[in-house]
Design a protein around this motif. Structure first.
Motif, mmCIF file in Angstrom:
data_model
loop_
_atom_site.group_PDB
_atom_site.id
_atom_site.type_symbol
_atom_site.label_atom_id
_atom_site.label_comp_id
_atom_site.label_asym_id
_atom_site.label_seq_id
_atom_site.Cartn_x
_atom_site.Cartn_y
_atom_site.Cartn_z
ATOM 1 N N UNK A 1 0.846 -1.186 0.000
ATOM 2 C CA UNK A 1 0.000 0.000 0.000
ATOM 3 C C UNK A 1 0.888 1.244 0.000
ATOM 4 N N UNK A 2 0.524 2.224 -0.812
ATOM 5 C CA UNK A 2 1.314 3.449 -0.888
ATOM 6 C C UNK A 2 2.378 3.427 -1.958
ATOM 7 N N UNK A 3 2.534 2.298 -2.665
ATOM 8 C CA UNK A 3 3.477 2.201 -3.780
ATOM 9 C C UNK A 3 2.673 2.142 -5.073
ATOM 10 N N UNK A 4 3.059 2.920 -6.067
ATOM 11 C CA UNK A 4 2.381 2.915 -7.363
ATOM 12 C C UNK A 4 2.981 1.794 -8.209
ATOM 13 N N UNK A 5 2.162 0.786 -8.532
ATOM 14 C CA UNK A 5 2.620 -0.391 -9.265
ATOM 15 C C UNK A 5 2.309 -0.232 -10.748
ATOM 16 N N UNK A 6 3.322 -0.470 -11.591
ATOM 17 C CA UNK A 6 3.196 -0.233 -13.031
ATOM 18 C C UNK A 6 3.398 -1.540 -13.796
ATOM 19 N N UNK A 7 2.461 -1.849 -14.675
ATOM 20 C CA UNK A 7 2.573 -3.022 -15.537
ATOM 21 C C UNK A 7 2.953 -2.594 -16.944
ATOM 22 N N UNK A 8 3.351 -3.571 -17.769
ATOM 23 C CA UNK A 8 3.852 -3.282 -19.114
ATOM 24 C C UNK A 8 2.829 -3.637 -20.186
ATOM 25 N N UNK A 9 2.769 -2.803 -21.220
ATOM 26 C CA UNK A 9 1.962 -3.092 -22.400
ATOM 27 C C UNK A 9 2.829 -2.917 -23.645
ATOM 28 N N UNK A 10 2.357 -3.459 -24.770
ATOM 29 C CA UNK A 10 3.114 -3.326 -26.007
ATOM 30 C C UNK A 10 2.568 -2.179 -26.850
ATOM 31 N N UNK A 11 3.085 -2.045 -28.064
ATOM 32 C CA UNK A 11 2.700 -0.917 -28.908
ATOM 33 C C UNK A 11 1.251 -0.986 -29.362
ATOM 34 N N UNK A 12 0.639 -2.186 -29.283
ATOM 35 C CA UNK A 12 -0.774 -2.338 -29.625
ATOM 36 C C UNK A 12 -1.669 -2.204 -28.393
ATOM 37 N N UNK A 13 -1.081 -1.823 -27.279
ATOM 38 C CA UNK A 13 -1.782 -1.652 -26.005
ATOM 39 C C UNK A 13 -2.283 -2.973 -25.426
ATOM 40 N N UNK A 14 -1.653 -4.056 -25.824
ATOM 41 C CA UNK A 14 -1.941 -5.358 -25.241
ATOM 42 C C UNK A 14 -1.046 -5.586 -24.031
ATOM 43 N N UNK A 15 -1.526 -6.336 -23.034
ATOM 44 C CA UNK A 15 -0.670 -6.590 -21.863
ATOM 45 C C UNK A 15 0.522 -7.454 -22.233
ATOM 46 N N UNK A 16 1.645 -7.146 -21.664
ATOM 47 C CA UNK A 16 2.830 -7.984 -21.812
ATOM 48 C C UNK A 16 2.486 -9.382 -21.303
ATOM 49 N N UNK A 17 2.850 -10.406 -22.057
ATOM 50 C CA UNK A 17 2.368 -11.759 -21.774
ATOM 51 C C UNK A 17 2.816 -12.297 -20.419
#
Length: 520
Positions: free
Chosen positions: A411-427
């Motif tokens: 809690x209190x940490x901003x968690x960032x996930x990855x997406x590709x150039x097509x805005x799909x989630x990184x597998x």
């Protein structure tokens, strides 16, 4: 936190590393490679892990000493990890050279202060002052059920515990229980005193954790966890080097963009010999004991380039400038190599890094590392955030079914996930209620240790885009806190999944125009 923010929570489940067969004896994942190829650092029972220390550690009366050796300012240069593509991938990462300077080539051992901040050039040397090498210990994996509190990605030093703010009564009591106080360290900016305890004979760390928690419920005690970075890997599909700028709406910027911004990272060392970082204002401090072999600097170099790099000539030329090339970067280098060559860092090193960054009044910090939940880490993170620090962390690359990655899941940490150039989630992206935002993190161009650069994938390389967006928010409102910054990022996010926040993309892709025009 605002009511709209979902509380972070832990989720059950075991990580499923896809290349665990390549790691001898590996039983639990710490981190997965940023391209989704699992590379959980394995620390075998007979390996030696040096402590992260400096001359502020106080030796215990029993005779345990803990000083920085003669390596704390060195070895953050290229190393022998094989250039930017050394960690695998399509080959695009590795065509630019092989860490041209081999282990101290760039003078990074001097912590790259090079005039950027004179007060820190002496800090690194102070870590080496007349101190004995730290005691080396074995490490172990959390494979027993008693270690379940730290989830399946926990690893820790086999014969130690860490304690926060134990008093004299506690010290006397644990001595009677057979524990030995190895050393103590005051982290003044965090207001935490860290004590390292050596376990009694025939006692393992999970058992000791249960024993001390029962005996001292009001004192923070836990295993001495170790953490790993998300290792960079290349992807076969290579987009335009500047696609991420278009996806986020940031655009290209001039070299002075970000002047006045002060950011921090906790990562590997940074190789400033790369032309992309030649003009960057970077101050490094290394948190390693004498004799430790520093991990290769590709990862930290890549993250630094995304944040503050200039245009990069070399074998893979044409890379864009950093997001805020005029900003100042304070870099805490915490990773050493275990005897398999894998990067690893102790929970104490992370706490020390946070304390140092707080002492420098750094409010915005980027983290790309992963491990289990740990009470000392939780305390250090919560204390830092309460004191105004905004932490942005990679959400993890262990796959959709993996448990939460820490520190991102706190809690209190901003968690960032990855997406590709097509805005799909990184597998290989982690999913869960703790994911806050998405950003480009598949085949992102960045510089490498040595010369040139390459394309990297994983949540590590998505996090800096959100860090830069948060820095832009601070430029507009220097008094903004975590809640205000999160609210602004939410307002700028493009919803990519289910309406509202979802466990795949969080609030969505953060889009923000750079705070300056191309003229700087």
């Amino acid at each position: 936190m605002t009511p709209a923010r979902r509380p972070k929570r832990r989720m059950a489940g075991l990580a499923k590393p896809s290349l665990s067969a390549l790691l001898r004896g590996s039983v639990a994942a710490i981190a997965l490679g940023a391209a989704g190829i699992a590379v959980a650092p394995y620390v075998p029972e007979d390996s030696m892990l040096s402590y992260v220390v400096d001359d502020d550690w106080a030796s215990a009366s029993e005779g345990g000493t803990d000083g920085g050796g003669d390596d704390s300012g060195g070895d953050t240069g290229g190393g022998d990890d094989g250039g930017s593509g050394s960690d695998g991938g399509s080959g695009s990462d590795g065509s630019s050279g092989s860490d041209s300077g081999s282990d101290d080539s760039s003078g990074e051992g001097a912590d790259d202060s090079s005039g950027e901040s004179a007060d820190d050039s002496s800090d690194e040397d102070a870590d080496d002052s007349e101190a004995s090498p730290a005691p080396a210990v074995t490490t172990a994996s959390a494979e027993s059920s008693s270690a379940s509190a730290n989830a399946s990605n926990d690893r820790f030093i086999a014969n130690e515990m860490v304690v926060a703010n134990g008093d004299d009564q506690f010290a006397a009591a644990v001595r009677q229980m057979g524990y030995r106080i190895v050393a103590e360290r005051v982290l003044p900016s965090l207001g935490i005193t860290v004590t390292r305890l050596q376990l009694p004979e025939n006692t393992d760390a999970p058992t000791a954790r249960t024993q001390l928690a029962a005996a001292f419920p009001d004192i923070v005690t836990d295993v001495h966890s170790v953490y790993a970075p998300y290792l960079p890997q290349g992807m076969a599909a290579i987009p335009a080097p500047d696609y991420a700028r278009g996806l986020t709406g940031w655009g290209e910027v001039g070299g002075a963009c970000g002047a006045g911004v002060r950011m921090g990272i906790i990562d590997s060392g940074i190789d400033k010999s790369n032309a992309a970082l030649a003009d960057a204002a970077i101050v490094q401090k290394v948190f390693l004991a004498g004799g430790a072999k520093t991990a290769a600097s590709d990862h930290g170099t890549a993250i630094a380039t995304i944040l503050v790099g200039g245009a990069t000539p070399g074998a893979l030329s044409g890379g864009p400038t950093g997001l805020l090339p005029g900003a100042e970067l304070s870099a805490a280098a915490i990773f050493e190599r275990d005897d398999t060559g894998a990067p690893i860092a102790s929970v104490v090193s992370i706490a020390e890094a946070l304390d140092w960054l707080l002492s420098r009044d750094i409010r915005l910090v980027n983290l790309s590392l992963s491990g289990g939940d740990n009470k000392l880490l939780r305390l250090a993170i919560s204390t830092a955030t309460k004191r105004g620090m905004v932490l942005i962390a990679a959400a993890g690359n262990e796959g959709p079914e993996a448990p939460p990655a820490f520190p991102a899941a706190y809690e209190g940490v901003i968690a960032v996930t990855a997406i590709d150039r097509e805005k799909n989630p990184y597998e290989m992206s982690n999913q869960g209620a703790y994911v806050d935002f998405a950003a480009p993190g598949v085949s992102v161009w960045a510089a490498a240790a040595g010369e040139g650069g390459g394309f990297y994938s994983g949540s590590s390389f998505a996090a800096p885009f959100v860090t830069a967006a948060a820095a832009s928010a601070l430029l507009d409102d220097s008094g903004a806190g975590l809640e205000q910054i999160e609210a602004r990022l939410r307002g700028l996010a493009v919803d990519l999944g289910e309406p509202g926040r979802d466990p795949v993309f969080g609030w969505g892709l953060v889009r923000m125009k750079a705070p300056c025009d191309p003229a700087g």
